[in-house]
Design a protein around this motif. Structure first.
Motif, PDB file in Angstrom:
ATOM      1  N   TYR A  42      13.550  -3.773  -2.100  1.00  0.00           N
ATOM      2  CA  TYR A  42      14.085  -2.421  -1.894  1.00  0.00           C
ATOM      3  C   TYR A  42      13.930  -1.976  -0.436  1.00  0.00           C
ATOM      4  O   TYR A  42      14.869  -1.443   0.172  1.00  0.00           O
ATOM      5  CB  TYR A  42      13.388  -1.444  -2.821  1.00  0.00           C
ATOM      6  CG  TYR A  42      13.590   0.004  -2.459  1.00  0.00           C
ATOM      7  CD1 TYR A  42      14.866   0.574  -2.433  1.00  0.00           C
ATOM      8  CD2 TYR A  42      12.506   0.815  -2.110  1.00  0.00           C
ATOM      9  CE1 TYR A  42      15.061   1.905  -2.085  1.00  0.00           C
ATOM     10  CE2 TYR A  42      12.688   2.142  -1.765  1.00  0.00           C
ATOM     11  CZ  TYR A  42      13.957   2.688  -1.747  1.00  0.00           C
ATOM     12  OH  TYR A  42      14.145   4.003  -1.393  1.00  0.00           O
ATOM     13  N   VAL A  43      12.757  -2.222   0.131  1.00  0.00           N
ATOM     14  CA  VAL A  43      12.502  -1.814   1.520  1.00  0.00           C
ATOM     15  C   VAL A  43      13.412  -2.579   2.482  1.00  0.00           C
ATOM     16  O   VAL A  43      13.940  -2.022   3.443  1.00  0.00           O
ATOM     17  CB  VAL A  43      11.013  -2.029   1.876  1.00  0.00           C
ATOM     18  CG1 VAL A  43      10.787  -1.846   3.382  1.00  0.00           C
ATOM     19  CG2 VAL A  43      10.133  -1.071   1.092  1.00  0.00           C
ATOM     20  N   MET A  44      13.627  -3.864   2.189  1.00  0.00           N
ATOM     21  CA  MET A  44      14.445  -4.682   3.088  1.00  0.00           C
ATOM     22  C   MET A  44      15.940  -4.402   2.956  1.00  0.00           C
ATOM     23  O   MET A  44      16.673  -4.442   3.947  1.00  0.00           O
ATOM     24  CB  MET A  44      14.163  -6.168   2.826  1.00  0.00           C
ATOM     25  CG  MET A  44      12.788  -6.623   3.289  1.00  0.00           C
ATOM     26  SD  MET A  44      12.542  -8.416   3.108  1.00  0.00           S
ATOM     27  CE  MET A  44      12.479  -8.572   1.327  1.00  0.00           C
ATOM     28  N   LYS A  47      18.716  -1.004  -1.344  1.00  0.00           N
ATOM     29  CA  LYS A  47      19.450  -0.841  -2.593  1.00  0.00           C
ATOM     30  C   LYS A  47      18.574  -0.111  -3.620  1.00  0.00           C
ATOM     31  O   LYS A  47      17.482  -0.564  -3.948  1.00  0.00           O
ATOM     32  CB  LYS A  47      19.879  -2.195  -3.143  1.00  0.00           C
ATOM     33  CG  LYS A  47      20.926  -2.887  -2.267  1.00  0.00           C
ATOM     34  CD  LYS A  47      21.387  -4.196  -2.881  1.00  0.00           C
ATOM     35  CE  LYS A  47      22.460  -4.854  -2.023  1.00  0.00           C
ATOM     36  NZ  LYS A  47      22.917  -6.151  -2.602  1.00  0.00           N
ATOM     37  N   VAL A  48      19.108   1.000  -4.130  1.00  0.00           N
ATOM     38  CA  VAL A  48      18.324   1.868  -4.994  1.00  0.00           C
ATOM     39  C   VAL A  48      17.942   1.175  -6.305  1.00  0.00           C
ATOM     40  O   VAL A  48      16.915   1.489  -6.908  1.00  0.00           O
ATOM     41  CB  VAL A  48      19.105   3.175  -5.277  1.00  0.00           C
ATOM     42  CG1 VAL A  48      18.304   4.097  -6.191  1.00  0.00           C
ATOM     43  CG2 VAL A  48      19.417   3.888  -3.974  1.00  0.00           C
ATOM     44  N   VAL A  49      18.744   0.202  -6.747  1.00  0.00           N
ATOM     45  CA  VAL A  49      18.451  -0.466  -8.010  1.00  0.00           C
ATOM     46  C   VAL A  49      17.083  -1.139  -7.961  1.00  0.00           C
ATOM     47  O   VAL A  49      16.355  -1.174  -8.957  1.00  0.00           O
ATOM     48  CB  VAL A  49      19.552  -1.495  -8.358  1.00  0.00           C
ATOM     49  CG1 VAL A  49      19.619  -2.621  -7.333  1.00  0.00           C
ATOM     50  CG2 VAL A  49      19.305  -2.065  -9.753  1.00  0.00           C
ATOM     51  N   THR A 508      17.361   9.287 -13.695  1.00  0.00           N
ATOM     52  CA  THR A 508      18.233   9.311 -12.518  1.00  0.00           C
ATOM     53  C   THR A 508      19.695   9.466 -12.890  1.00  0.00           C
ATOM     54  O   THR A 508      20.521   9.804 -12.050  1.00  0.00           O
ATOM     55  CB  THR A 508      18.086   7.995 -11.728  1.00  0.00           C
ATOM     56  OG1 THR A 508      18.480   6.902 -12.563  1.00  0.00           O
ATOM     57  CG2 THR A 508      16.632   7.794 -11.295  1.00  0.00           C
ATOM     58  N   GLY A 509      20.025   9.162 -14.162  1.00  0.00           N
ATOM     59  CA  GLY A 509      21.417   9.232 -14.576  1.00  0.00           C
ATOM     60  C   GLY A 509      22.238   8.034 -14.180  1.00  0.00           C
ATOM     61  O   GLY A 509      23.438   7.977 -14.421  1.00  0.00           O
ATOM     62  N   ARG A 510      21.574   7.047 -13.545  1.00  0.00           N
ATOM     63  CA  ARG A 510      22.315   5.884 -13.067  1.00  0.00           C
ATOM     64  C   ARG A 510      22.495   4.816 -14.148  1.00  0.00           C
ATOM     65  O   ARG A 510      23.296   3.906 -13.987  1.00  0.00           O
ATOM     66  CB  ARG A 510      21.611   5.260 -11.856  1.00  0.00           C
ATOM     67  CG  ARG A 510      21.799   6.048 -10.579  1.00  0.00           C
ATOM     68  CD  ARG A 510      21.284   5.255  -9.399  1.00  0.00           C
ATOM     69  NE  ARG A 510      19.831   5.195  -9.360  1.00  0.00           N
ATOM     70  CZ  ARG A 510      19.062   6.076  -8.739  1.00  0.00           C
ATOM     71  NH1 ARG A 510      19.622   7.110  -8.127  1.00  0.00           N
ATOM     72  NH2 ARG A 510      17.748   5.951  -8.726  1.00  0.00           N
ATOM     73  N   TYR A 511      21.677   4.898 -15.218  1.00  0.00           N
ATOM     74  CA  TYR A 511      21.684   3.794 -16.183  1.00  0.00           C
ATOM     75  C   TYR A 511      21.940   4.321 -17.587  1.00  0.00           C
ATOM     76  O   TYR A 511      21.025   4.594 -18.345  1.00  0.00           O
ATOM     77  CB  TYR A 511      20.356   3.036 -16.135  1.00  0.00           C
ATOM     78  CG  TYR A 511      20.087   2.463 -14.773  1.00  0.00           C
ATOM     79  CD1 TYR A 511      20.714   1.296 -14.357  1.00  0.00           C
ATOM     80  CD2 TYR A 511      19.231   3.112 -13.888  1.00  0.00           C
ATOM     81  CE1 TYR A 511      20.496   0.777 -13.098  1.00  0.00           C
ATOM     82  CE2 TYR A 511      19.001   2.605 -12.630  1.00  0.00           C
ATOM     83  CZ  TYR A 511      19.635   1.435 -12.234  1.00  0.00           C
ATOM     84  OH  TYR A 511      19.412   0.934 -10.991  1.00  0.00           O
TER      85      TYR A 511
END
Length: 524
Positions: A42-44, A47-49, A508-511
């Motif tokens: 994620y840090v690199m 990407k929020v996933v 988050t509403g993303r999934y």
């Protein structure tokens, strides 16, 4: 003398609480590094996933961690309540790594686990990754110091018995820290924990894929778990070989029992793949052997012999007979501190003091031990072969099955076809209990195989227990089993509840649940 029933109940209580506790520990050890891997991506990448993956799996990690801490605290108290003489006899040595674990490692992981959960909106990406990494380091440091203490029980280096204080005293702290048994046990144990974490993530991700939900999230999790699990499984095998070598060096009795090796075989010894051990007649009714393999594993050479149980018993008889002299001299020194003859005799035979103390199970005055009593003490020095033999092989069999599963899973991710292999996903789900069973069997081999010693070759188990009442032991045993069973049920309920909710529980509403036609048809 303490009754055999009291000792057996004390052992059963500690075994029950330890085995319950270790239902939680491996998942903690494994999941925490998976969190580091996912948050690093994620840090690199930004990407929020990957952030959501870290938070979701971190929630399950937190549930397990909390219950693991609850079950672990009582273990250290039991050394004082149930094993008082053990604590007195070796407390100067055994207490040091446990104190360091509590003051350094436990507070480190406990502090940073709070920052992990509540620091997402207060720390930068890099800062939060550092928190997660320090949490992982603290978790593994806890395991390190506890296994240093346990490794010393298996191979008591860096300490000597002081006849004036009647206690074991530390003479070399660094010898204890770098004890080969402790180091081999540490890397083998944490690798088994990594396998457990990977299997948990692989199984849950497989369930999502079979259900046709959260597909992209599950595929990424499946890929990480497969790669991490494959590397960890290979590590367990390699490091397990090293652990076996240290056992062969320090605890030949345990090695012989694991292999059901009744007679000393010409070097290099064969490996008994499968057999039917007969403890009563001290032989194998039948066996399938692979030439040379055990000699290469156990000695790293083709010239060294691995002693069989009969030869070990003959040597132990000699040590018990020398131990009688050591115990007699020690008792004389307790009465007359300045006795030169007693001091000379004790210094000459003190290496066999523990073997002489084995006779205290049967007689108060070891000088009155008859040949029959000595024979009983000799027989006590070897654990029952059948449970050792089969526990080890079942552990190895489960490890091999997990290695194959992780290998096939990793290959399927390279081909981007994991979601199209329902048989593989079902296999991953059914294998979920395997790492826990393998870990528990590993501890059975390690601890049951050490009997009749609390400290191998130094302090017999029957002398280590506290003088408690049988009723109090039955009551506390029932209480612990009942309470720990409740905690285990709570763990399973919470883990199942949040796993079923999936990443959508992050709010988050993303999934949202994905349409079935976007994935493999639901067959679970």
């Amino acid at each position: 003398m303490i009754s055999e029933q009291l000792v057996d109940l004390s052992r059963l209580q500690f075994a029950a609480t330890a085995l319950y506790h270790f239902l939680f520990v491996p998942l903690t050890l494994g999941m925490v590094w998976l969190l580091v891997i996912m948050e690093s991506v994620y840090v690199m990448t930004g990407k929020v996933v990957w952030k959501d993956m870290t938070r979701f799996w971190g929630k399950l990690f937190g549930i397990n961690f909390a219950l693991g801490v609850t079950t672990g605290i009582t273990l250290e108290f039991q050394f004082g309540t149930n094993w008082a003489y053990y604590s007195h006899y070796v407390g100067d040595i055994f207490g040091a790594p446990l104190a360091i674990e509590g003051l350094m490692a436990f507070f480190l992981e406990s502090t940073f686990i709070g920052l992990f959960f509540f620091g997402w909106d207060r720390l930068s990406r890099t800062q939060h990754l550092m928190v997660t990494t320090l949490m992982a380091i603290g978790t593994n440091l806890s395991a390190l110091w506890i296994l240093i203490a346990n490794g010393w029980m298996q191979n008591p280096v860096g300490a000597e018995f002081n006849y004036q204080t009647m206690r074991m005293e530390m003479v070399d702290f660094w010898a204890i820290v770098f004890n080969p048994d402790a180091q081999a046990k540490f890397v083998h144990t944490v690798s088994a924990g990594y396998v457990t974490g990977a299997m948990f993530m692989l199984s849950v991700s497989s369930w999502y894929l079979l259900k046709g939900r959260d597909i992209e999230f599950a595929k990424r999790s499946f890929r990480v778990a497969a790669a991490f699990g494959l590397a960890s499984s290979l590590s367990v095998i390699v490091l397990g070989d090293e652990s076996g070598y240290t056992v062969g060096e320090a605890q030949q009795t345990k090695m012989a029992a694991i292999e059901a090796m009744w007679e000393t075989q010409p070097a290099p010894a064969p490996f008994t793949a499968i057999a039917w051990p007969n403890d009563m007649e001290q032989k194998n009714d039948w066996a399938v052997e692979i030439p040379w393999v055990m000699g290469l594993i156990g000695t790293r050479s083709i010239h060294k012999e691995i002693p069989g149980i009969r030869e070990i018993k003959a040597k132990n008889r000699e040590r018990i007979e020398r131990g009688i002299v050591a115990v007699t001299a020690l008792e004389e020194l307790r009465k007359h501190r300045d006795s030169a003859s007693a001091k000379e005799a004790f210094d000459r035979y003190k290496a066999d003091l523990g073997f002489g103390l084995l006779l205290k199970k049967y007689v108060v005055d070891v000088r009155s031990a008859t040949p029959e009593i000595i024979t009983r003490a000799v027989d006590d020095t070897v654990p029952r072969v059948t449970p050792m033999f089969w526990s080890f092989r079942l552990m190895v069999g489960l490890g091999t099955a997990m290695l194959v599963l992780f290998g096939l899973s990793f290959w399927s991710t390279l081909k981007s076809s994991c979601a199209q292999k329902p048989w593989l996903l079902r296999w991953a789900i059914w294998m979920l209990p395997a790492p826990w069973l393998a870990c528990e069997l590993g501890w059975v081999v390690a601890e049951y195989g050490r009997q009749p010693w609390t400290i191998y070759g130094v302090l017999p188990t029957h002398l280590s227990a506290s003088t408690l009442s049988i009723g109090s032991l039955y009551g506390s045993l029932a209480g612990f089993i009942g309470f720990y069973t409740v905690l285990l049920v709570v763990e399973i309920y919470l883990m199942q509840k949040f796993a079923r909710q999936g990443p959508g529980s992050l709010g988050t509403g993303r999934y949202e649940r994905e349409a079935v036609h976007h994935a493999v048809p639901s067959i679970a």
